[in-house]
Design a protein around this motif. Structure first.
Motif, PDB file in Angstrom:
ATOM      1  N   VAL A 207       0.863  -1.174   0.000  1.00  0.00           N
ATOM      2  CA  VAL A 207       0.000   0.000   0.000  1.00  0.00           C
ATOM      3  C   VAL A 207       0.904   1.230   0.000  1.00  0.00           C
ATOM      4  CG1 VAL A 207      -1.520   1.416   1.436  1.00  0.00           C
ATOM      5  CG2 VAL A 207      -2.054  -0.987   1.060  1.00  0.00           C
ATOM      6  N   LEU A 257      -4.843  -2.173   3.526  1.00  0.00           N
ATOM      7  CA  LEU A 257      -3.833  -1.977   4.562  1.00  0.00           C
ATOM      8  C   LEU A 257      -3.688  -3.223   5.427  1.00  0.00           C
ATOM      9  CD1 LEU A 257      -1.918   0.064   5.973  1.00  0.00           C
ATOM     10  CD2 LEU A 257      -3.861   0.763   7.389  1.00  0.00           C
ATOM     11  N   VAL A 263       3.941  -1.073   3.900  1.00  0.00           N
ATOM     12  CA  VAL A 263       3.390   0.228   3.537  1.00  0.00           C
ATOM     13  C   VAL A 263       4.521   1.165   3.138  1.00  0.00           C
ATOM     14  CG1 VAL A 263       2.112   2.240   4.386  1.00  0.00           C
ATOM     15  CG2 VAL A 263       1.441  -0.066   5.114  1.00  0.00           C
ATOM     16  N   ALA A 275      -0.380   1.465  10.649  1.00  0.00           N
ATOM     17  CA  ALA A 275       0.344   0.367  10.007  1.00  0.00           C
ATOM     18  C   ALA A 275       1.063  -0.492  11.050  1.00  0.00           C
ATOM     19  CB  ALA A 275       1.345   0.935   8.993  1.00  0.00           C
ATOM     20  N   LYS A 280       2.326  -3.999  10.012  1.00  0.00           N
ATOM     21  CA  LYS A 280       2.783  -3.723   8.654  1.00  0.00           C
ATOM     22  C   LYS A 280       4.024  -2.823   8.702  1.00  0.00           C
ATOM     23  CE  LYS A 280      -0.813  -5.929   7.218  1.00  0.00           C
ATOM     24  NZ  LYS A 280      -0.676  -7.313   6.727  1.00  0.00           N
TER      25      LYS A 280
END
Length: 372
Positions: A207, A257, A263, A275, A280
């Motif tokens: 993302v 997400l 990310v 995130a 992430k």
């Protein structure tokens, strides 16, 4: 049921995301009116259309960028001069309204008109923002050049809005408190319920959240990514290489997400925190000239949950190097608690229960919470 007015800055998505988190909880029990502008108004107004939450537009400030994608402070100042001139008139109008509606509490996220109105009307103010970290946190761990930037920005932050009766500084990193800032509470990022309850998976896509000022060279690198890059914030453009444009969609963005590998984003506090909460890893690319984001990026790197890089240093090798590190960075994400939602709601409940006394009309003094 209390009557709450909430004003927030309109630049970017961070202010709007914080407001959304709080409003969704507070509006279940109280009357809430939002005052904002720009990106936040465009996002929140349709979201609450037809609900009991009113979203009203204020004059506000927007950044301007130069051809290299750097924040242009001179152009920004000139473009925003009319809005600055209207703040006094706006705050007087809002003060009259707060009195007539017998408002119980003002919440403020780095917007100058409503807290000034609250001072005139004798309504307590609870500040909730990220910028207060720059003014009230001990940032001695930063390298010297970023400490200087933080000191300059902190000076501005303290003067942009009147000092709140209590201030909540929301950040994905947890710095210590600066001496003299005992009335500031440091919490993590504010996460709406959908984020807190999202099902996390790991699929083969990135993302990317970028802004209109993002250099084309950075998009060229992302277009050569070995895995798909779902791009938000840029608007629609013809797909090319690995880039897949995504229209603004709250549910769609969260789904991408929660399922992505990692990310790539400008180094805004809110998305970095979301995130990390979802495990992430983040490649943080601070907007050129945006000192606040440069500070965020330094703390991201120090946390071990991501990597930080200037836009002009992003190349194919740097992107692949980040992707190679993702498994290690994900372990650091899992060990980091960034959720400040419940502590913030508890502070608001305490304020509504009489835990705040408003500063005198026209004054900018701090009032400590009354002891129960």
């Amino acid at each position: 049921m209390a009557n709450i007015h909430f004003s927030l800055a309109g630049e970017g998505r961070g202010h709007a995301a914080r407001a959304r988190t709080l409003v969704d909880e507070l509006s279940k029990r109280h009357t809430v009116t939002l005052h904002t502008f720009g990106d936040a108004y465009s996002f929140l107004s349709p979201l609450y259309a037809g609900s009991d939450v009113a979203v009203e537009e204020l004059p506000g400030l927007r950044f301007r960028y130069d051809r290299r994608g750097r924040v242009d402070y001179v152009r920004s100042g000139l473009a925003n001069a009319p809005a600055l001139a209207r703040i006094a008139r706006t705050s007087q109008r809002l003060a009259d309204r707060l009195r007539s509606e017998r408002a119980d509490l003002v919440l403020n996220d780095f917007e100058p008109a409503l807290p000034r109105a609250a001072r005139r009307a004798g309504v307590p103010v609870l500040g909730i923002d990220h910028q207060s970290v720059l003014a009230h946190a001990d940032l001695g761990a930063l390298p010297a050049h970023l400490r200087r930037h933080a000191a300059f920005l902190g000076f501005f932050v303290k003067r942009w809005t009147p000092r709140a009766d209590l201030r909540v500084a929301s950040s994905f990193y947890r710095p210590g408190r600066k001496a003299g800032s005992e009335d500031v509470r440091f919490v993590g990022v504010l996460l709406r319920e959908a984020v807190r309850r999202a099902t996390v998976t790991v699929e083969d896509h990135l993302v990317a959240y970028v802004r209109s000022g993002t250099p084309d060279s950075a998009l060229d690198v992302l277009a050569r990514s070995p895995i798909e890059v779902r791009v938000y914030g840029r608007g629609w453009f013809p797909p090319r290489g690995a880039l897949v444009p995504r229209e603004v969609s709250e549910d769609g963005f969260l789904a991408d997400l929660a399922s992505c590998t990692a990310v790539v984003t400008t180094a805004g506090n809110q998305l970095v925190g979301e995130a990390i909460h979802l495990d992430k890893p983040v490649l943080g690319l601070p907007e050129p000239g945006n000192r606040e984001q440069e500070i965020n990026a330094w703390f991201l790197q120090a946390s071990g949950a991501g990597r930080a890089l200037d836009f002009d240093r992003l190349d194919d090798a740097a992107l692949r190097g980040f992707l190679d590190e993702v498994p290690t960075l994900r372990v650091a994400c899992r060990g980091t608690d960034v959720d400040g939602t419940r502590p913030t709601l508890d502070l608001i409940d305490s304020a509504l229960a009489g835990g705040l006394s408003p500063a005198p009309a026209g004054g900018f003094g701090v009032r400590r919470p009354r002891q129960a």
